[in-house]
Structures are given as structure tokens and as C-alpha cells.
Design a protein around this motif. Structure first.
Motif, PDB file in Angstrom:
ATOM      1  N   ALA A 110       0.835  -1.205   0.000  1.00  0.00           N
ATOM      2  CA  ALA A 110       0.000   0.000   0.000  1.00  0.00           C
ATOM      3  C   ALA A 110       0.869   1.255   0.000  1.00  0.00           C
ATOM      4  N   ALA A 111       1.928   1.239   0.807  1.00  0.00           N
ATOM      5  CA  ALA A 111       2.830   2.392   0.852  1.00  0.00           C
ATOM      6  C   ALA A 111       3.575   2.550  -0.471  1.00  0.00           C
ATOM      7  N   ARG A 114       1.245   4.062  -2.969  1.00  0.00           N
ATOM      8  CA  ARG A 114       0.953   5.461  -2.659  1.00  0.00           C
ATOM      9  C   ARG A 114       2.149   6.366  -2.943  1.00  0.00           C
TER      10      ARG A 114
END
Length: 221
Positions: A110-111, A114
Motif C-alpha cells: 500500500a505504501a 501510494r
């Protein structure tokens, strides 16, 4: 209440140590250590909008930690470097050259999605420890390196040198002598902790260093 919290915080560590003693010298004990170690490391480190590479999650440092953990407890190292690196890829998720537990992957992914940008780890040679790490990277086939002669390594080392002026850095030849082994062709390589001949050579090196320190101390008396 605080005492209960402290005790409960130690329980996983105690349980792990107990399991390790039961499995010491067996591959599963080594993999149990890696799981425990990965669980303690940060999953994502961001700096100025960039994800940083976590060196402790890279294979060569995981191998070093596993070997050190066994040696400190007097246990036989059950995996060679090649077996360890192959086993890492079979048991753990790899992202950007780092390894994660399965339940850590969603947070990292997810990081990564992003932020989108990851800073490549630059290993500057600034002291003895970083020199050993750099040499291991250059010499270990599992991390893209290969056995090399001192003449091959020296110009690369000088390009990487980032020495603090106040710090006396040992010569790379001295560090090679103390931490690595040399084959019949004069090439330096990473010792295999599962190979009896390599272990004997390392033991002899340690004995010679100890004798030299003893002789030096006697000379000062």
C-alpha cells in the motif's frame, strides 16, 4: 498492572528462545529466528516522500544475523549461504530486494503504491563494519557478487570510500584477511559456515589473531 504488561511483553521472546533451544542446529530453528527477526523490523520507512530501503531486510544481513544468533548460543549453523538465500525466497515475500512476512506485505504494498518511489540503499564505506558489508556484497554470488582478487577489489573500494577524516580505517587487505577466505586462484570469497574446511580456516585465523594480541601484550610488560 505494569508488571503484568512487562511480563506479557517478554513472553513471545521467552517462547521463541525455548523453541530455538529445541530446534537448535536444525533448519527450522533458523527459519524461526528469521520470522522473529522480521517481525521486529519496521515494515515501511518513509523520508521526504520516498520509501527507504531497510538494510536489515536484505538477504545478506538476514544471513549474517542468523549465523551470529547461532554462534552466540553455541549452536551449529544449519544452512549454508546458498541454502539460506534459496529458502528465503521460498518462505517469505520479496519486495524491492527486501523480505517480509506475509502479514506485512499489504502494508508495504500500500505504501509502495501510494509513494511510488524507493530510495536505493547506498552503502558508503566509512568504517570497518561497512567495509565488511561492502566486501560481502562484492564477493557473495547470492547477492550478485563473485570471488575476486585483491587487485580486482581495490579500485572498486577506493571509489566507494567515504571515510571520516578522524577515523582510522583498516586496509581492505587486512579486513579480507580477518573476515574472508582465499581460494587457490588467489580470489577472496565468503566463508561457508557449513563447510568444515572453511570453519577450520576461520578458527585458525582467530587463533592467530589471539596469539598476536597475546604476544603484543607480553611485549609491553
Amino acid at each position: 498492572m505494569n508488571q503484568d504488561l512487562i511480563i506479557s511483553a517478554y513472553k513471545p521472546r521467552v517462547a521463541f528462545e525455548r523453541r530455538f533451544l529445541e530446534q537448535a542446529g536444525r533448519p527450522e530453528g533458523a527459519w524461526d529466528f528469521v520470522r522473529q527477526h522480521l517481525a521486529q523490523l519496521p515494515v515501511v520507512v518513509e523520508n521526504a516522500g520516498v520509501i527507504e530501503t531497510i538494510a536489515e531486510r536484505q538477504p545478506y544481513l538476514l544471513f549474517d544475523r542468523m549465523v551470529a544468533f547461532h554462534i552466540q548460543r553455541g549452536a551449529t549453523v544449519p544452512l549454508s549461504a546458498a541454502e539460506f538465500y534459496a529458502g528465503l525466497r521460498q518462505r517469505f515475500a520479496e519486495r524491492d530486494g527486501m523480505f517480509f512476512l506475509a502479514d506485512q506485505v499489504p502494508q508495504y504494498d500500500a505504501a509502495r503504491l501510494r509513494v511510488g518511489q524507493i530510495a536505493q540503499l547506498t552503502l558508503f564505506v566509512s568504517d570497518e563494519k561497512s567495509t565488511i558489508q561492502w566486501l560481502r556484497q562484492q564477493l557473495d554470488p547470492a547477492t550478485g557478487g563473485q570471488p575476486q582478487t585483491y587487485q580486482d577489489l581495490q579500485p572498486q573500494f577506493l571509489r566507494q570510500l567515504h571515510q571520516a577524516r578522524h577515523e582510522a580505517l583498516p586496509e581492505p587487505g587486512e579486513i579480507l584477511e580477518q573476515n574472508f577466505l582465499q581460494d587457490d586462484a588467489g580470489r577472496w570469497y565468503v566463508p561457508d559456515p557449513n563447510k568444515a574446511s572453511d570453519l577450520e580456516k576461520i578458527r585458525q585465523k582467530a587463533l592467530l589473531r589471539e596469539f598476536a594480541r597475546y604476544a603484543e601484550a607480553r611485549g609491553r610488560l
